[in-house]
Design a protein around this motif. Structure first.
Motif, PDB file in Angstrom:
ATOM      1  N   TYR A  70      36.016  45.188  47.518  1.00 30.84           N
ATOM      2  CA  TYR A  70      37.450  45.080  47.237  1.00 30.84           C
ATOM      3  C   TYR A  70      37.862  43.622  47.040  1.00 30.84           C
ATOM      4  O   TYR A  70      38.661  43.311  46.161  1.00 30.84           O
ATOM      5  CB  TYR A  70      38.249  45.708  48.372  1.00 30.84           C
ATOM      6  CG  TYR A  70      39.738  45.547  48.220  1.00 30.84           C
ATOM      7  CD1 TYR A  70      40.442  46.291  47.273  1.00 30.84           C
ATOM      8  CD2 TYR A  70      40.443  44.650  49.017  1.00 30.84           C
ATOM      9  CE1 TYR A  70      41.808  46.144  47.122  1.00 30.84           C
ATOM     10  CE2 TYR A  70      41.807  44.493  48.875  1.00 30.84           C
ATOM     11  CZ  TYR A  70      42.483  45.250  47.929  1.00 30.84           C
ATOM     12  OH  TYR A  70      43.828  45.092  47.772  1.00 30.84           O
ATOM     13  N   SER A  71      37.300  42.718  47.841  1.00 28.25           N
ATOM     14  CA  SER A  71      37.727  41.321  47.759  1.00 28.25           C
ATOM     15  C   SER A  71      37.205  40.645  46.501  1.00 28.25           C
ATOM     16  O   SER A  71      37.910  39.853  45.886  1.00 28.25           O
ATOM     17  CB  SER A  71      37.280  40.546  48.995  1.00 28.25           C
ATOM     18  OG  SER A  71      35.874  40.499  49.049  1.00 28.25           O
ATOM     19  N   TYR A  77      34.951  46.332  51.969  1.00 32.68           N
ATOM     20  CA  TYR A  77      35.805  45.150  51.957  1.00 32.68           C
ATOM     21  C   TYR A  77      35.257  44.092  51.007  1.00 32.68           C
ATOM     22  O   TYR A  77      36.013  43.458  50.265  1.00 32.68           O
ATOM     23  CB  TYR A  77      35.939  44.564  53.363  1.00 32.68           C
ATOM     24  CG  TYR A  77      36.708  43.273  53.371  1.00 32.68           C
ATOM     25  CD1 TYR A  77      38.081  43.280  53.201  1.00 32.68           C
ATOM     26  CD2 TYR A  77      36.055  42.062  53.511  1.00 32.68           C
ATOM     27  CE1 TYR A  77      38.800  42.098  53.181  1.00 32.68           C
ATOM     28  CE2 TYR A  77      36.753  40.873  53.498  1.00 32.68           C
ATOM     29  CZ  TYR A  77      38.124  40.895  53.330  1.00 32.68           C
ATOM     30  OH  TYR A  77      38.825  39.730  53.301  1.00 32.68           O
ATOM     31  N   SER A  78      33.938  43.893  50.992  1.00 30.70           N
ATOM     32  CA  SER A  78      33.337  42.921  50.083  1.00 30.70           C
ATOM     33  C   SER A  78      33.580  43.315  48.637  1.00 30.70           C
ATOM     34  O   SER A  78      33.880  42.474  47.787  1.00 30.70           O
ATOM     35  CB  SER A  78      31.835  42.807  50.338  1.00 30.70           C
ATOM     36  OG  SER A  78      31.593  42.327  51.626  1.00 30.70           O
TER      37      SER A  78
END
Length: 73
Positions: A19-20, A16-17
């Motif tokens: 991707y963000s 997630y990190s």
């Protein structure tokens, strides 16, 4: 079992990190990897500078005492 669960959570958080904000993710990993080496380089440089200053001072003292006593070898 708990280790697998924690590993899955960490993998998910890392994904997630990334991707963000991929740039911040890569920079943070590089910082974590490089900071110890930078600390070694800094303290190594400080020690080398101190040893060089001590050596220059000792050589200066040797020359000035020989000049004052008048003995040259």
């Amino acid at each position: 079992m708990w280790q697998r669960f924690l590993r899955l959570l960490t993998i998910g958080f890392n994904a997630y990190s990334f991707y963000s904000n991929p740039v911040r993710f890569i920079v943070s990993i590089l910082c974590v990897i490089l900071v110890p080496y930078l600390a070694y380089i800094f303290w190594g440089t400080v020690i080398v500078i101190l040893l060089a200053a001590a050596g220059i001072y000792l050589i200066y003292r040797i020359f000035t005492t020989q000049k004052n006593t008048g003995r040259y070898y």
